[in-house]
Scaffold this active site. Structure first.
Site, short mmCIF file in Angstrom:
data_model
loop_
_atom_site.label_atom_id
_atom_site.label_comp_id
_atom_site.label_asym_id
_atom_site.label_seq_id
_atom_site.Cartn_x
_atom_site.Cartn_y
_atom_site.Cartn_z
CD GLU A 220 -2.81 -1.30 0.05
OE1 GLU A 220 -2.98 -0.27 -0.64
OE2 GLU A 220 -3.35 -2.38 -0.20
CB CYS A 254 -0.76 7.16 1.18
SG CYS A 254 -2.24 6.28 1.76
#
Length: 479
Positions: A220, A254
């Protein structure tokens, strides 16, 4: 154990976890639910301590932000997994091939088995959430876990270590704190699966280490997630939502919008609405507990370096500083929301993931230009589109590739437990959340049960071959 754990220390725990998994067999639904409950209890009982630890690690981080993004956002996935556990664990029926065998009693199904021991490398930006949210799928799937939290949030990492030790045996969940050497050794352990959340550069090393033992990985990552503002967009609403996403955790997300593509005709309005939205959220910034500090001096200098590089190369820098505060001297590492107008490709701010409250804004004349710009760069973790023109929306979605997308807002798709969360290419591989997380951390075993009676069609598949098999092949190889 004194000092940082060695590879041998971690290998010993991994061996004990694997042995326990084999000895105990796949955990029952009740045990899986009870493990999920233990995690929920840890978060509820330590909510205040988590907020204090994260405030200490960041230097300044709102309790509300921690409550929203690290505590409640972790409890939700755990509760969701518990509520759906029974349905997820059921074997999944599939059709037989050829279908006639099913009529005679043959069966095809997928049985979801625990993979075994899953390694979790969690990051510093949301250290609690990005440890506990993956655990929802990991524990629901019946696995055990070993966790390496970030060294950049030492207080929070040590807190999580003590939390898990209170509720789980080391054979169920073990936490290893330490610096990069510990992380490097951890990523090379022969887990049954490894999930890493962090930057793309480090992910390359993690994946390389995991490949030595052929450990499957979920990565991820991040990247430069674009925002495309349509001519049809409500600029006031778009600016408010974009700046809320960009300033949440001071942009250290993110999924934070990394740059904006706005119509030439709307750029002035967007800047003004962005300014007003920031003033409404943060009338002051420097001593405002609602505004998060940058995690470290290194990251502070990196982000401010992007701004100075852009300024030196001709960009217009617009600092959204409602109270006109002086940030040259401050007890923390706060950076006010900053727009970079007319950025060019040679600027570092357009080359690197920003991970801070700095937002480049580019203009376009036609939607095709915006799509082409996105496609000329690495595939991002997310794409955001604002507007009401459904044909344009569908065109942008169909002609760009991103890990996920949110329409008329930013970041919110990550909160949908029934949507898989993950990247594509440089922004990640694999996905989790909800049912997709259960599947990610399970081995999907294909099981076929043949009919008991040895009927003619089965016999024709065996030697000696003759007219019967020839007839079958003739029919099977037709267009």
């Amino acid at each position: 154990m004194t000092g940082e754990p060695t590879r041998d220390d971690m290998m010993a725990v991994l061996a004990r976890q694997k042995a326990a998994q084999l000895a105990d067999g796949p955990p029952s639904e009740a045990l899986r639910a009870e493990r999920l409950d233990r995690c929920i209890g840890l978060l509820v009982d330590h909510a205040e301590a988590i907020a204090e630890a994260l405030n200490a690690d960041f230097g300044s981080r709102s309790k509300a932000v921690t409550g929203l993004t690290d505590v409640s956002a972790s409890i939700g996935p755990l509760k969701h997994a518990k509520a759906n556990l029974k349905a997820w664990m059921r074997p999944e029926k599939r059709k037989t091939t050829p279908a006639i065998l099913g009529l005679f009693g043959a069966k095809a199904q997928i049985q979801y088995q625990p993979k075994g021991v899953v390694g979790v490398i969690s990051p510093w930006n949301f250290p609690v959430n990005l440890t506990f949210a993956p655990l929802a799928g990991i524990l629901a799937a019946g696995n055990r876990a070993m966790i390496k939290p970030s060294e950049l949030t030492p207080a929070t990492s040590e807190l999580m270590k003590s939390m898990f030790a209170k509720a789980f045996s080391e054979e169920e969940i073990a936490v290893f704190t330490g610096g990069p050497d510990v992380g490097q050794a951890f990523s090379g352990l022969p887990f049954d699966h490894l999930i890493f959340t962090g930057g793309t550069a480090v992910a390359r090393h993690v994946m390389r280490a995991a490949s030595e033992n052929l450990v499957p990985v979920t990565l991820e990552l991040g990247g430069k997630s674009p925002v495309v503002i349509s001519e049809s967009a409500d600029i006031k609403t778009a600016a408010a939502r974009i700046m809320a996403g960009k300033t949440l955790n001071a942009g250290q997300i993110c999924l934070a919008p990394d740059y904006v593509l706005a119509p030439e005709t709307k750029i002035g309005e967007f800047i003004e609405e962005a300014r007003q939205s920031v003033a409404k959220m943060f009338p002051t910034i420097k001593d405002n507990p609602d505004y998060t500090a940058i995690i470290s001096q290194k990251h502070y200098e990196r982000i401010t370096g992007y701004v100075e590089d852009a300024r030196a190369k001709g960009a217009q820098v617009v600092e959204l500083n409602p109270a006109g505060e002086d940030f040259s001297q401050q007890p923390y590492r706060k950076i006010p929301p900053t727009l970079i107008l007319n950025p060019t490709e040679e600027m570092a701010v357009m080359q690197e993931e920003i991970f801070g409250p700095v937002l480049p804004v580019k203009t376009y004349r036609k939607t095709a230009e915006a799509v082409d710009y996105v496609n000329a760069h690495e595939r991002p973790l997310a794409l955001y589109w604002f507007g009401t023109d459904e044909a344009e929306r569908d065109h942008v979605l169909a002609n760009t590739t991103s890990g996920g997308a949110t329409i008329n807002d930013v970041i919110f798709h990550v909160a949908q437990e029934e949507l898989p969360f993950g990247g594509v290419g440089p922004s990640g591989m694999g996905s989790y959340h909800g049912h997709d997380g259960f599947r990610e951390f399970s081995h999907a075993k294909s099981v076929y049960s043949q009919i008991r009676k040895d009927i003619g069609p089965l016999q024709r598949m065996r030697p000696p071959y003759g007219p019967a098999i020839a007839g079958y092949l003739k029919g099977a190889t037709r267009r």
